[in-house]
Every structure is written in structure tokens, then in C-alpha cells.
Enzyme design. Sequence first.
Site, PDB file in Angstrom:
ATOM      1  N   LYS A 125     -66.387 -24.552  91.959  1.00 45.42           N
ATOM      2  CA  LYS A 125     -67.059 -23.550  92.829  1.00 45.42           C
ATOM      3  C   LYS A 125     -66.193 -24.145  94.101  1.00 45.42           C
ATOM      4  CE  LYS A 125     -71.045 -20.977  92.825  1.00 45.42           C
ATOM      5  NZ  LYS A 125     -72.696 -21.138  92.967  1.00 45.42           N
TER       6      LYS A 125
HETATM    7  O1  G3P Z   1     -75.385 -19.303  93.190  1.00 46.68           O
HETATM    8  C1  G3P Z   1     -75.234 -18.637  94.189  1.00 46.68           C
HETATM    9  C2  G3P Z   1     -76.119 -17.387  94.498  1.00 46.68           C
HETATM   10  O2  G3P Z   1     -76.578 -17.010  93.136  1.00 46.68           O
HETATM   11  C3  G3P Z   1     -77.486 -17.763  95.366  1.00 46.68           C
HETATM   12  O3  G3P Z   1     -78.272 -16.887  95.287  1.00 46.68           O
HETATM   13  O4  G3P Z   1     -80.737 -16.370  95.840  1.00 46.68           O
HETATM   14  O5  G3P Z   1     -79.724 -18.148  97.132  1.00 46.68           O
HETATM   15  O6  G3P Z   1     -78.897 -15.850  97.568  1.00 46.68           O
HETATM   16  P1  G3P Z   1     -79.388 -16.685  96.366  1.00 46.68           P
END
Ligand code: G3P
Length: 215
Positions: A83
Site C-alpha cells: 500500500k
Molecule cells: O483502509 C483504509 C480505509 O478503509 C480507512 O477507513 O474508516 O478509517 O476512514 P476509515
Amino acid sequence: MQFFIDSADVGEIQKALAMGLCDGVTTNPSLVARTGRKFSEVLKEITALVPGPVSAEVTAVDHAGMMKEARALAKVADNVVVKVPLIVEGLRAVRSLAAEGIRTNVTLCFSPVQALLAAKAGATYVSPFVGRLDDVSEDGMAMVSQIVEIYRSYDFATKVLVASVRHPVHVLEAARLGADVATIPFAVIGQLANHPLTEIGLKKFLADWEKVPKE
Ligand code: G3P
């Protein structure tokens, strides 16, 4: 459409696998920090557990540093996807990693034009963060719709991986738009099968079954 689980918690990943809803895993530094465990240990465990792709994020922000971390992460297991943040240095790294045959997931994508750059760099996946865009009064799914439209127009091989999923409607919209993958937190995976009418209907069927004479 593939379902990934957005988690670094081995227990959650095992449960999602048992449900047949874990085609892959995405992690990020915040999710790893939540486990309180060493990243190297967690990553080894997850990659051994899950047959599908497992995204592991670099933390360097320069090309050389990203390349060093990416090569080390890719050595952990064949199913590691590196990533990389959607910044200029990250896009350079994606191009170099593609040339080395290392798969990438370009993260922190917040616009269709950023996604276009990720595809041109040769990313394996791009991760538009829908929930975080909704949080600032923009339309996360509209971004995904435009990315899908652009990628289809030019036949880009980069897969659209909808991230920052907060609720079942994000999953529904991702599916309707033809996104390749949604990476879903464990709590939301649990919500997907629920419907109050299913629960009420089941209760009624079971109650009526009690009234049926048994042999
Ligand atoms: O993995 C990255 C992403 O899915 C993060 O989600 O909920 O922290 O915005 P969030």
C-alpha cells in the site's frame, strides 16, 4: 465483486473467513496500532491465514524509502500487496514497483483525477476513501462512479477497491457501480445480512412450526 476485510485483527479475519466473506485483507498503520502488536508478526499471521491479497502499507514518504520498505514487505509472502500513499513520490514508487512485479494498492485517494494518475502509474488497486469524503460533505460514491467511468473508457487494468466503508449502503452502491472490491470493516460485514423483516419472519415461522402436530 470481491469482499476484503479492512482489519489487522486476526480474530476478526478468522471470523470473516469462516463466513466466506474474506477474499482479501487491507490493513493500514492505524488498524495495526489498534492491535497493540508488532506489524511483522501480524502481517506474517494474516498472510498465512488468508489465501487472497493482503495489503500492507509503507510509512516512508520518499521514493527510496518506499522502495526499501516495499521490497521488504513483498518478501514476507507472495500474497502481500504494498500500500502506497497517493502522493507524487508514491506514484513514482508504484511505477518502479510495477516494473519489479510487485503489486500495489494506492491509498488515500480522494478524487477521480488522483485515481487516473494511479492507473497511469500501473497500480494494481486504487483505494478511494468514500466515508472520509462523505465526512467533509462531499459525495464519496460519486467519486467512485467517475473512477469506474474513466477506467472503463480507457480499459485500465487497475482495480477499484472501495475503502473507508462505513455502512451497508456503501457496499450496495459499490456493487451497483461495478467496483471490483469493497474493503469492509468487520462490524459492517455483520450488518450486511441483517434485516428486521427477516428476523420477524423467522420468529413467526418458528412460532407457527410449534403449532404443527409432530409425529
Ligand atoms: O483502509 C483504509 C480505509 O478503509 C480507512 O477507513 O474508516 O478509517 O476512514 P476509515
